[in-house]
Scaffold this motif. Structure first.
Motif, PDB file in Angstrom:
ATOM      1  N   VAL A  24     -11.415  41.025 -21.611  1.00  0.00           N
ATOM      2  CA  VAL A  24     -10.675  41.579 -21.811  1.00  0.00           C
ATOM      3  C   VAL A  24     -11.122  43.515 -22.152  1.00  0.00           C
ATOM      4  O   VAL A  24     -11.097  43.688 -20.924  1.00  0.00           O
ATOM      5  CB  VAL A  24      -9.931  41.281 -22.345  1.00  0.00           C
ATOM      6  CG1 VAL A  24      -8.384  42.243 -21.936  1.00  0.00           C
ATOM      7  CG2 VAL A  24      -9.119  39.773 -21.811  1.00  0.00           C
ATOM      8  N   ILE A  25     -11.535  43.189 -22.738  1.00  0.00           N
ATOM      9  CA  ILE A  25     -11.029  44.119 -24.059  1.00  0.00           C
ATOM     10  C   ILE A  25     -12.958  45.404 -22.681  1.00  0.00           C
ATOM     11  O   ILE A  25     -12.613  46.409 -22.695  1.00  0.00           O
ATOM     12  CB  ILE A  25     -11.782  44.946 -25.178  1.00  0.00           C
ATOM     13  CG1 ILE A  25     -10.128  44.306 -25.683  1.00  0.00           C
ATOM     14  CG2 ILE A  25     -11.774  46.211 -25.818  1.00  0.00           C
ATOM     15  CD1 ILE A  25     -10.558  44.170 -27.707  1.00  0.00           C
ATOM     16  N   TYR A  26     -13.801  44.629 -23.055  1.00  0.00           N
ATOM     17  CA  TYR A  26     -14.997  44.888 -21.888  1.00  0.00           C
ATOM     18  C   TYR A  26     -14.673  45.077 -20.452  1.00  0.00           C
ATOM     19  O   TYR A  26     -15.144  46.512 -20.424  1.00  0.00           O
ATOM     20  CB  TYR A  26     -15.558  43.763 -21.697  1.00  0.00           C
ATOM     21  CG  TYR A  26     -17.151  43.261 -23.341  1.00  0.00           C
ATOM     22  CD1 TYR A  26     -17.320  44.625 -24.013  1.00  0.00           C
ATOM     23  CD2 TYR A  26     -16.127  41.945 -23.661  1.00  0.00           C
ATOM     24  CE1 TYR A  26     -18.929  44.087 -25.272  1.00  0.00           C
ATOM     25  CE2 TYR A  26     -17.343  41.830 -24.989  1.00  0.00           C
ATOM     26  CZ  TYR A  26     -17.988  42.758 -25.570  1.00  0.00           C
ATOM     27  OH  TYR A  26     -18.841  43.077 -27.203  1.00  0.00           O
ATOM     28  N   GLN A  49     -13.561  62.838 -22.628  1.00  0.00           N
ATOM     29  CA  GLN A  49     -14.253  63.140 -23.539  1.00  0.00           C
ATOM     30  C   GLN A  49     -13.591  62.322 -25.123  1.00  0.00           C
ATOM     31  O   GLN A  49     -14.139  61.458 -26.258  1.00  0.00           O
ATOM     32  CB  GLN A  49     -14.661  63.702 -24.215  1.00  0.00           C
ATOM     33  CG  GLN A  49     -13.404  64.915 -25.038  1.00  0.00           C
ATOM     34  CD  GLN A  49     -14.050  65.893 -25.315  1.00  0.00           C
ATOM     35  OE1 GLN A  49     -14.656  66.409 -25.574  1.00  0.00           O
ATOM     36  NE2 GLN A  49     -12.489  66.846 -25.906  1.00  0.00           N
ATOM     37  N   ASN A  50     -12.879  60.794 -24.512  1.00  0.00           N
ATOM     38  CA  ASN A  50     -11.755  60.276 -25.405  1.00  0.00           C
ATOM     39  C   ASN A  50     -11.390  58.447 -24.886  1.00  0.00           C
ATOM     40  O   ASN A  50     -10.754  59.083 -23.981  1.00  0.00           O
ATOM     41  CB  ASN A  50     -10.478  61.530 -25.865  1.00  0.00           C
ATOM     42  CG  ASN A  50     -11.274  61.617 -27.190  1.00  0.00           C
ATOM     43  OD1 ASN A  50     -12.077  61.975 -28.079  1.00  0.00           O
ATOM     44  ND2 ASN A  50     -10.568  63.430 -27.177  1.00  0.00           N
ATOM     45  N   ILE A  51     -11.397  57.915 -25.690  1.00  0.00           N
ATOM     46  CA  ILE A  51     -10.836  56.596 -25.093  1.00  0.00           C
ATOM     47  C   ILE A  51      -9.992  56.158 -26.524  1.00  0.00           C
ATOM     48  O   ILE A  51     -10.932  55.945 -27.366  1.00  0.00           O
ATOM     49  CB  ILE A  51     -11.971  55.645 -24.475  1.00  0.00           C
ATOM     50  CG1 ILE A  51     -12.953  55.548 -23.502  1.00  0.00           C
ATOM     51  CG2 ILE A  51     -11.841  54.071 -24.964  1.00  0.00           C
ATOM     52  CD1 ILE A  51     -13.903  55.349 -22.779  1.00  0.00           C
ATOM     53  N   LEU A  52      -9.480  55.384 -26.913  1.00  0.00           N
ATOM     54  CA  LEU A  52      -8.540  54.667 -27.357  1.00  0.00           C
ATOM     55  C   LEU A  52      -8.416  53.081 -27.328  1.00  0.00           C
ATOM     56  O   LEU A  52      -7.604  52.965 -26.712  1.00  0.00           O
ATOM     57  CB  LEU A  52      -7.444  55.069 -27.724  1.00  0.00           C
ATOM     58  CG  LEU A  52      -6.050  54.343 -28.521  1.00  0.00           C
ATOM     59  CD1 LEU A  52      -7.254  54.495 -29.993  1.00  0.00           C
ATOM     60  CD2 LEU A  52      -5.098  55.497 -29.203  1.00  0.00           C
ATOM     61  N   VAL A  53      -8.525  52.296 -28.280  1.00  0.00           N
ATOM     62  CA  VAL A  53      -8.217  51.280 -28.404  1.00  0.00           C
ATOM     63  C   VAL A  53      -7.747  50.625 -29.717  1.00  0.00           C
ATOM     64  O   VAL A  53      -7.587  50.822 -30.532  1.00  0.00           O
ATOM     65  CB  VAL A  53      -9.673  49.940 -27.983  1.00  0.00           C
ATOM     66  CG1 VAL A  53      -9.037  48.659 -27.821  1.00  0.00           C
ATOM     67  CG2 VAL A  53     -10.345  50.700 -26.444  1.00  0.00           C
ATOM     68  N   GLN A  54      -6.035  50.121 -28.761  1.00  0.00           N
ATOM     69  CA  GLN A  54      -5.977  50.090 -30.201  1.00  0.00           C
ATOM     70  C   GLN A  54      -4.472  48.901 -30.300  1.00  0.00           C
ATOM     71  O   GLN A  54      -4.265  48.553 -29.121  1.00  0.00           O
ATOM     72  CB  GLN A  54      -4.711  51.361 -30.518  1.00  0.00           C
ATOM     73  CG  GLN A  54      -3.917  51.469 -32.233  1.00  0.00           C
ATOM     74  CD  GLN A  54      -2.779  52.545 -32.300  1.00  0.00           C
ATOM     75  OE1 GLN A  54      -3.697  53.977 -31.443  1.00  0.00           O
ATOM     76  NE2 GLN A  54      -2.478  52.672 -33.309  1.00  0.00           N
ATOM     77  N   VAL A  55      -4.346  48.451 -31.955  1.00  0.00           N
ATOM     78  CA  VAL A  55      -3.677  47.419 -31.462  1.00  0.00           C
ATOM     79  C   VAL A  55      -2.021  47.350 -32.280  1.00  0.00           C
ATOM     80  O   VAL A  55      -2.969  47.661 -33.461  1.00  0.00           O
ATOM     81  CB  VAL A  55      -4.270  46.380 -32.023  1.00  0.00           C
ATOM     82  CG1 VAL A  55      -2.832  45.149 -32.630  1.00  0.00           C
ATOM     83  CG2 VAL A  55      -4.846  45.663 -31.496  1.00  0.00           C
ATOM     84  N   ILE A  56      -1.295  47.269 -32.039  1.00  0.00           N
ATOM     85  CA  ILE A  56       0.217  47.877 -32.992  1.00  0.00           C
ATOM     86  C   ILE A  56       1.203  46.438 -32.645  1.00  0.00           C
ATOM     87  O   ILE A  56       1.560  46.077 -31.124  1.00  0.00           O
ATOM     88  CB  ILE A  56       1.181  49.079 -32.415  1.00  0.00           C
ATOM     89  CG1 ILE A  56       0.328  50.011 -32.310  1.00  0.00           C
ATOM     90  CG2 ILE A  56       2.306  48.709 -32.839  1.00  0.00           C
ATOM     91  CD1 ILE A  56       0.792  51.150 -31.456  1.00  0.00           C
ATOM     92  N   GLY A  57       1.573  45.604 -33.615  1.00  0.00           N
ATOM     93  CA  GLY A  57       1.858  44.369 -33.388  1.00  0.00           C
ATOM     94  C   GLY A  57       2.073  43.354 -32.584  1.00  0.00           C
ATOM     95  O   GLY A  57       0.044  43.203 -33.204  1.00  0.00           O
ATOM     96  N   ASN A  58       2.230  43.357 -31.417  1.00  0.00           N
ATOM     97  CA  ASN A  58       1.616  41.963 -31.015  1.00  0.00           C
ATOM     98  C   ASN A  58       1.435  42.770 -29.580  1.00  0.00           C
ATOM     99  O   ASN A  58       1.295  41.512 -28.225  1.00  0.00           O
ATOM    100  CB  ASN A  58       2.390  40.899 -31.131  1.00  0.00           C
ATOM    101  CG  ASN A  58       1.943  39.835 -31.742  1.00  0.00           C
ATOM    102  OD1 ASN A  58       2.547  40.417 -32.804  1.00  0.00           O
ATOM    103  ND2 ASN A  58       1.703  38.687 -31.244  1.00  0.00           N
TER     104      ASN A  58
END
Length: 399
Positions: free
Chosen positions: A40-42, A54-63
């Motif tokens: 999925v993330i890929y 120039q920016n990518i963010l991958v973040q988990v908050i809670g579920n």
């Protein structure tokens, strides 16, 4: 409003689509979720790389898993010609369909038009939210507008349809579900037929927009351990081969990963002494690519020398195929399996992939040859790589 009309036009077309087509496309959606499990993330990163500045963010908050990027804005084509297909397809129209990506192999990493549907393999409640600082294109006029919507995997249960839909839409979906399930009780109506318009963004999304991100994907998930494992897996890999496709990325390009209180950043290093690449201008490989239906004029190959003995074969992002040299990652414009975990070595596609694989090895050996003292120098009988084209200077071995 023009924004509301975008959704109404989409609903109108898919309200009239035939039941036989629904059966076929619902099966496609379900197969994609199965094929892309664990990627999925890929898949979301592929989309982000193709539009980020120039920016990518991958973040988990809670579920909830969020993947955000800056750069090119998500576009919506107003008055899109759904019936005859004479209009240029917008990002909205591509995402809310299947196998209709407008991306090309020569310019994009992701181009099959199905990978995004992988998000449903981890989605807790069968949906994903898309938040965009978008652009509406109407003829030659472009209007910037924050537009957000929710896509469901599939509508199968007539008693559990989203109440946010207009009653007319609920009736249409209900009727189609019943007709589909007369033959296949396990099938439903693809969710992308009826994306649910989200009227407002929450404070976290607004902050991301203020920070310069233009597209945010949110996936509410259930299995936190599965997502954590993906974060840990990605921490071990790199994104150096992405620069081959996107040569205009700045040196400051950053991919930030945040999981609760854990955080790490990946970058793309230009002019690395460990990185070597070459375009393969070879008639045989061109011929094999054409026979395999691979639409690429000049395949690119590369390798990266590593510190750890966990070399892999890449197609911009890693497959799960081990490298023949454990301290070297190889890249090629390979035609991978559907889930992008492996490389297809069967049939005509296999003939193309094998030739490109040999070219990777030839490039590696050609570079090594440059560091052999002249009295010990050997000649290489390379078929795809011209030895003299890849001389390098001042390389410092650090292993």
């Amino acid at each position: 409003t023009l924004e509301q009309k975008l959704f109404q036009d989409h609903y109108k077309y898919y309200s009239e689509i035939g039941i036989e087509t629904i059966k076929q496309q619902s099966g496609q959606v379900e197969q994609v979720s199965l094929d892309y499990q664990g990627r999925v993330i890929y898949e979301l990163l592929q989309n982000a790389f193709d539009t980020a500045e120039q920016n990518i963010l991958v973040q988990v908050i809670g579920n909830s898993l969020y993947v955000a990027n800056d750069g090119i804005k998500f576009n919506y084509i107003a008055n899109y010609d759904y019936k005859n297909g004479t209009s240029k397809r917008g990002d909205f129209q591509s995402l809310c369909s299947i196998s209709t990506s407008t991306k090309t192999v020569s310019k994009s990493i992701g181009n099959k038009g199905v990978g995004f549907k992988s998000v449903f393999s981890i989605a807790k409640d069968g949906y994903v939210n898309i938040f965009t600082k978008g652009e509406i294109h109407l003829d030659k006029i472009q209007t910037e507008e924050n537009i957000s919507f929710r896509i469901y995997d599939s509508f199968k249960d007539v008693s559990n349809l989203p109440t946010e839909f207009d009653k007319t839409i609920i009736e249409i979906i209900t009727n189609k579900i019943k007709l589909v399930q007369k033959e296949r009780s396990d099938r439903g109506v693809p969710g992308y037929y009826f994306p649910l318009h989200i009227e407002r963004e929450d404070d976290f999304i607004k902050k991301l927009f203020d920070d310069g991100f233009v597209t945010v994907i949110e996936i509410p998930f259930q299995n936190k351990e599965e997502v954590k494992n993906l974060f840990e897996e990605i921490e071990k890999i790199h994104f150096e081969f992405i620069q081959l496709k996107h040569k205009d990325y700045p040196n400051s390009f950053a991919i930030n990963f945040v999981y609760d209180d854990q955080e790490y950043t990946k970058s793309i290093t230009k002019n690395s002494r460990r990185f070597f690449s070459a375009l393969v201008e070879n008639d045989e490989i061109k011929k094999l690519a054409k026979e395999a239906g691979v639409l690429i004029e000049k395949p690119e190959i590369a390798f990266l020398i590593k510190d750890k003995p966990d070399g892999l074969i890449y197609n911009y992002l890693p497959t799960q195929v081990a490298s023949p040299f454990k301290y070297v990652d190889f890249h090629g414009d390979f035609h991978t399996t559907v889930d992008r975990k492996s490389i297809n070595f069967d049939g005509k596609i296999g003939n193309y992939n094998r030739a490109l694989y040999k070219a990777c090895i030839e490039l590696y050996l050609s570079v090594l040859k440059n560091f052999v003292y002249s009295e010990f120098e050997v000649s290489l009988n390379c078929k795809f790589v011209k030895n003299h084209s890849y001389r390098v200077r001042n390389f410092k071995w650090e292993l």
